[in-house]
Motif scaffolding. Structure first.
Motif, PDB file in Angstrom:
ATOM      1  N   GLU A 274       0.832  -1.211   0.000  1.00  0.00           N
ATOM      2  CA  GLU A 274       0.000   0.000   0.000  1.00  0.00           C
ATOM      3  C   GLU A 274       0.865   1.260   0.000  1.00  0.00           C
ATOM      4  OE1 GLU A 274      -3.916   1.972   0.563  1.00  0.00           O
ATOM      5  OE2 GLU A 274      -3.228   0.107  -0.314  1.00  0.00           O
ATOM      6  N   ILE A 275       1.905   1.278   0.809  1.00  0.00           N
ATOM      7  CA  ILE A 275       2.806   2.439   0.850  1.00  0.00           C
ATOM      8  C   ILE A 275       3.446   2.649  -0.511  1.00  0.00           C
ATOM      9  CG2 ILE A 275       5.010   3.273   1.768  1.00  0.00           C
ATOM     10  CD1 ILE A 275       4.159   2.002   4.468  1.00  0.00           C
ATOM     11  N   GLY A 276       3.951   1.592  -1.103  1.00  0.00           N
ATOM     12  CA  GLY A 276       4.577   1.702  -2.422  1.00  0.00           C
ATOM     13  C   GLY A 276       3.631   2.268  -3.468  1.00  0.00           C
TER      14      GLY A 276
ATOM     15  N   LEU B  94       2.596   6.121  -2.543  1.00  0.00           N
ATOM     16  CA  LEU B  94       3.661   7.113  -2.722  1.00  0.00           C
ATOM     17  C   LEU B  94       3.999   7.304  -4.186  1.00  0.00           C
ATOM     18  CD1 LEU B  94       6.095   6.496   0.268  1.00  0.00           C
ATOM     19  CD2 LEU B  94       4.403   8.321  -0.024  1.00  0.00           C
ATOM     20  N   GLU B  95       4.048   6.235  -4.947  1.00  0.00           N
ATOM     21  CA  GLU B  95       4.353   6.361  -6.373  1.00  0.00           C
ATOM     22  C   GLU B  95       3.250   7.156  -7.085  1.00  0.00           C
ATOM     23  OE1 GLU B  95       7.032   4.732  -8.307  1.00  0.00           O
ATOM     24  OE2 GLU B  95       8.044   4.089  -6.475  1.00  0.00           O
ATOM     25  N   LYS B  96       2.009   7.026  -6.629  1.00  0.00           N
ATOM     26  CA  LYS B  96       0.893   7.742  -7.246  1.00  0.00           C
ATOM     27  C   LYS B  96       0.827   9.207  -6.818  1.00  0.00           C
ATOM     28  CE  LYS B  96      -4.133   7.678  -7.715  1.00  0.00           C
ATOM     29  NZ  LYS B  96      -5.372   6.971  -7.401  1.00  0.00           N
ATOM     30  N   TYR B  97       0.948   9.471  -5.519  1.00  0.00           N
ATOM     31  CA  TYR B  97       0.702  10.816  -5.000  1.00  0.00           C
ATOM     32  C   TYR B  97       1.947  11.675  -4.808  1.00  0.00           C
ATOM     33  CZ  TYR B  97      -4.156   9.621  -4.476  1.00  0.00           C
ATOM     34  OH  TYR B  97      -5.453   9.260  -4.743  1.00  0.00           O
ATOM     35  N   VAL B  98       3.105  11.084  -4.869  1.00  0.00           N
ATOM     36  CA  VAL B  98       4.353  11.853  -4.778  1.00  0.00           C
ATOM     37  C   VAL B  98       5.213  11.422  -5.979  1.00  0.00           C
ATOM     38  CG1 VAL B  98       6.225  12.609  -3.266  1.00  0.00           C
ATOM     39  CG2 VAL B  98       4.138  11.704  -2.255  1.00  0.00           C
TER      40      VAL B  98
ATOM     41  N   VAL C 104      10.553   4.806   5.522  1.00  0.00           N
ATOM     42  CA  VAL C 104      10.557   4.729   4.063  1.00  0.00           C
ATOM     43  C   VAL C 104      11.752   5.490   3.505  1.00  0.00           C
ATOM     44  CG1 VAL C 104       9.221   5.237   1.989  1.00  0.00           C
ATOM     45  CG2 VAL C 104       8.039   4.625   4.099  1.00  0.00           C
ATOM     46  N   THR C 105      12.512   4.821   2.650  1.00  0.00           N
ATOM     47  CA  THR C 105      13.616   5.467   1.955  1.00  0.00           C
ATOM     48  C   THR C 105      13.222   5.609   0.493  1.00  0.00           C
ATOM     49  OG1 THR C 105      15.226   4.502   3.466  1.00  0.00           O
ATOM     50  CG2 THR C 105      16.072   5.337   1.365  1.00  0.00           C
ATOM     51  N   VAL C 106      13.333   6.833   0.010  1.00  0.00           N
ATOM     52  CA  VAL C 106      12.955   7.118  -1.372  1.00  0.00           C
ATOM     53  C   VAL C 106      14.135   7.738  -2.115  1.00  0.00           C
ATOM     54  CG1 VAL C 106      10.529   7.444  -0.767  1.00  0.00           C
ATOM     55  CG2 VAL C 106      12.042   9.422  -0.861  1.00  0.00           C
TER      56      VAL C 106
END
Length: 113
Positions: free
Chosen positions: A67-69, A72-76, A100-102
């Motif tokens: 869910e986090i993946g 985050l890919e969608k909204y950030v 989370v590391t991005v």
């Protein structure tokens, strides 16, 4: 070398209005992770689902990582998720606090230099 940012949701944060650069990006990520899906009236898909609450911890962790993946890919869109772990400093046993590391996507790197 790609620029990375680590956001630890178990650590308290001070929200700064008008934050820019990495501080602004961290706030975007935190806002996405701290919002329950369905809580934003004009975008009911924003945030994280709470469907995995009360599931066995291993299953909840797997679902939360996915869910986090996705969210985050969608909204950030300026970032790419590199790693999702869980803090061992959680105040309550069984409470999942993501770390989370991005990586900042190369086409947006100029915004952070």
């Amino acid at each position: 070398m790609p620029m990375t940012l680590t956001v630890d949701m178990s650590r308290p944060v001070v929200v700064r209005v008008g934050a820019r650069g990495l501080a602004g990006l961290e706030q975007e990520i935190r806002m996405t992770l701290a919002t329950r899906k369905g809580a934003v009236p004009l975008d009911r898909n924003f945030g994280l689902s709470w469907d995995f609450v009360d599931m066995p911890l291993p299953e909840a962790m797997q679902r939360m990582v996915a869910e986090i993946g996705r969210q985050l890919e969608k909204y950030v869109p300026r970032i790419r998720v590199r790693d999702i772990a869980f803090s061992s400093d959680a105040p309550v046993e069984g409470m999942l606090q993501p770390v989370v590391t991005v990586e900042i996507r190369e086409e947006y790197a100029h915004e952070f230099r």
